[in-house]
Design a protein around this motif. Structure first.
Motif, short mmCIF file in Angstrom:
data_model
loop_
_atom_site.label_atom_id
_atom_site.label_comp_id
_atom_site.label_asym_id
_atom_site.label_seq_id
_atom_site.Cartn_x
_atom_site.Cartn_y
_atom_site.Cartn_z
N GLY A 154 -22.19 2.75 -31.32
CA GLY A 154 -22.74 2.07 -32.48
C GLY A 154 -21.97 0.84 -32.93
N ILE A 155 -20.65 0.91 -32.88
CA ILE A 155 -19.85 -0.22 -33.34
C ILE A 155 -20.12 -1.47 -32.50
CG2 ILE A 155 -17.77 0.24 -31.98
CD1 ILE A 155 -16.18 -0.42 -34.60
N ASP A 156 -20.50 -1.28 -31.24
CA ASP A 156 -20.81 -2.42 -30.37
C ASP A 156 -22.23 -2.92 -30.55
OD1 ASP A 156 -18.26 -2.26 -29.31
OD2 ASP A 156 -18.88 -1.23 -27.47
N TYR A 180 -13.98 6.38 -37.70
CA TYR A 180 -15.20 6.15 -38.47
C TYR A 180 -14.94 5.18 -39.62
CZ TYR A 180 -19.90 7.26 -40.13
OH TYR A 180 -21.21 7.17 -40.50
N LYS A 181 -13.80 5.31 -40.26
CA LYS A 181 -13.44 4.37 -41.33
C LYS A 181 -13.33 2.95 -40.79
CE LYS A 181 -11.12 7.49 -44.54
NZ LYS A 181 -9.86 7.88 -45.16
N THR A 182 -12.77 2.81 -39.59
CA THR A 182 -12.70 1.49 -38.95
C THR A 182 -14.10 0.93 -38.74
OG1 THR A 182 -10.63 2.03 -37.86
CG2 THR A 182 -11.93 0.25 -36.88
N PHE A 183 -15.00 1.79 -38.26
CA PHE A 183 -16.40 1.40 -38.05
C PHE A 183 -17.01 0.90 -39.36
CE2 PHE A 183 -20.89 2.83 -38.12
CZ PHE A 183 -21.38 2.07 -37.08
N VAL A 184 -16.85 1.65 -40.43
CA VAL A 184 -17.42 1.28 -41.73
C VAL A 184 -16.79 -0.01 -42.25
CG1 VAL A 184 -17.58 1.99 -44.15
CG2 VAL A 184 -18.10 3.63 -42.33
N ASN A 185 -15.49 -0.15 -42.14
CA ASN A 185 -14.82 -1.38 -42.60
C ASN A 185 -15.28 -2.59 -41.81
OD1 ASN A 185 -13.42 -0.10 -44.66
ND2 ASN A 185 -11.66 0.35 -43.35
N ASN A 186 -15.47 -2.43 -40.49
CA ASN A 186 -15.99 -3.54 -39.68
C ASN A 186 -17.38 -3.94 -40.15
OD1 ASN A 186 -13.72 -3.76 -38.10
ND2 ASN A 186 -14.54 -2.53 -36.43
N LEU A 187 -18.19 -2.97 -40.49
CA LEU A 187 -19.54 -3.25 -40.98
C LEU A 187 -19.47 -4.04 -42.28
CD1 LEU A 187 -22.61 -2.89 -41.15
CD2 LEU A 187 -22.18 -0.70 -42.28
N ARG A 188 -18.66 -3.60 -43.20
CA ARG A 188 -18.56 -4.30 -44.49
C ARG A 188 -18.07 -5.74 -44.32
NH1 ARG A 188 -16.14 0.84 -47.60
NH2 ARG A 188 -18.11 1.67 -48.33
N GLU A 189 -17.14 -5.94 -43.40
CA GLU A 189 -16.62 -7.30 -43.15
C GLU A 189 -17.67 -8.20 -42.52
OE1 GLU A 189 -13.08 -6.86 -40.82
OE2 GLU A 189 -12.06 -5.71 -42.39
N ARG A 190 -18.55 -7.63 -41.73
CA ARG A 190 -19.53 -8.43 -41.00
C ARG A 190 -20.68 -8.91 -41.86
NH1 ARG A 190 -20.57 -5.15 -35.37
NH2 ARG A 190 -18.46 -5.28 -34.59
N LEU A 201 -31.30 5.51 -32.13
CA LEU A 201 -31.17 5.61 -30.67
C LEU A 201 -30.61 6.98 -30.32
CD1 LEU A 201 -31.27 4.23 -27.87
CD2 LEU A 201 -28.94 3.42 -28.33
N ASN A 202 -31.31 7.70 -29.48
CA ASN A 202 -30.86 9.01 -29.05
C ASN A 202 -29.50 8.91 -28.39
OD1 ASN A 202 -33.34 10.01 -29.91
ND2 ASN A 202 -34.25 9.84 -27.88
N GLY A 203 -28.57 9.78 -28.80
CA GLY A 203 -27.24 9.80 -28.21
C GLY A 203 -26.26 8.79 -28.76
N ARG A 204 -26.66 8.00 -29.75
CA ARG A 204 -25.76 6.97 -30.30
C ARG A 204 -24.57 7.63 -31.00
NH1 ARG A 204 -28.72 2.74 -33.66
NH2 ARG A 204 -28.83 1.55 -31.73
N THR A 205 -23.40 7.07 -30.78
CA THR A 205 -22.17 7.49 -31.45
C THR A 205 -21.74 6.38 -32.39
OG1 THR A 205 -20.67 6.52 -29.83
CG2 THR A 205 -21.44 8.77 -29.38
N SER A 206 -20.73 6.64 -33.20
CA SER A 206 -20.22 5.56 -34.04
C SER A 206 -19.24 4.69 -33.25
CB SER A 206 -19.56 6.11 -35.30
OG SER A 206 -18.48 6.96 -34.97
N VAL A 207 -18.25 5.31 -32.61
CA VAL A 207 -17.18 4.52 -31.98
C VAL A 207 -16.81 4.99 -30.57
CG1 VAL A 207 -16.15 3.86 -34.18
CG2 VAL A 207 -15.41 5.97 -33.07
N TYR A 208 -17.50 5.97 -30.03
CA TYR A 208 -17.11 6.52 -28.72
C TYR A 208 -18.04 6.08 -27.60
CZ TYR A 208 -14.18 9.53 -31.56
OH TYR A 208 -13.25 9.99 -32.44
#
Length: 161
Positions: free
Chosen positions: A66-68, A111-121, A49-56
């Motif tokens: 992205g996290i959402d 970003y680490k929070t984002f990655v950890n949330n992904l792994r948990e999910r 997706l154009n303009g996608r961020t990880s957590v902002y």
């Protein structure tokens, strides 16, 4: 059964053509090149997706955090054997981001929070996160960190084969 690979990212994953806003063809986008290289035993699933961020948040460009949105993509694409996350360029282009040690440390923690949330999910068998950790300089040659991220991404997907 085919191995399923989700590629979740920004305009680089979508295939955005700078200057025109068009999309690269299937013979050019890295996800399609990867599909061709890996063959019929793999299914590469694009979610760029154009303009996608990880957590902002980007108030001027909604629905890009992205996290959402990752959860929806995971639910729609499960089961998955590999998840490739290629985000970060739009994070470092945020107006609030400055090229300081403090900003880089905050971004890295987020970003680490984002990655950890992904792994948990979803507990994927394999997971690759590639990004650019430094603000690009316009009118300058590509930064080594950007090139390195691309090498990590392709090397990791190739190793999965």
């Amino acid at each position: 059964m085919k191995k399923r690979v989700l590629c979740f990212g920004d305009s680089n994953t979508w295939g955005y053509v700078a200057g025109t806003g068009e999309r690269y063809g299937e013979d050019t986008r890295w996800t399609r090149v990867c599909q061709a290289a890996l063959g019929d035993d793999y299914e590469i699933l694009e979610d760029g997706l154009n303009g996608r961020t990880s957590v902002y948040d980007r108030p001027w460009s909604p629905y890009r955090k992205g996290i959402d949105s990752l959860g929806y993509s995971l639910l729609a694409q499960m089961p998955l054997d590999l998840i490739v996350i290629f985000l970060g360029m739009n994070d470092i282009l945020q107006p609030s981001m400055r090229d300081t040690d403090e900003d880089r440390a905050k971004w890295l923690a987020d970003y680490k929070t984002f990655v950890n949330n992904l792994r948990e999910r979803c507990h994927p068998r394999q997971f690759v996160a590639a990004t650019s950790p430094s603000r690009p300089t316009y009118n300058a040659p590509p930064q080594p960190s950007v090139v390195h991220a691309s090498n990590v991404r392709f090397a990791s997907v190739s190793a999965f084969a």
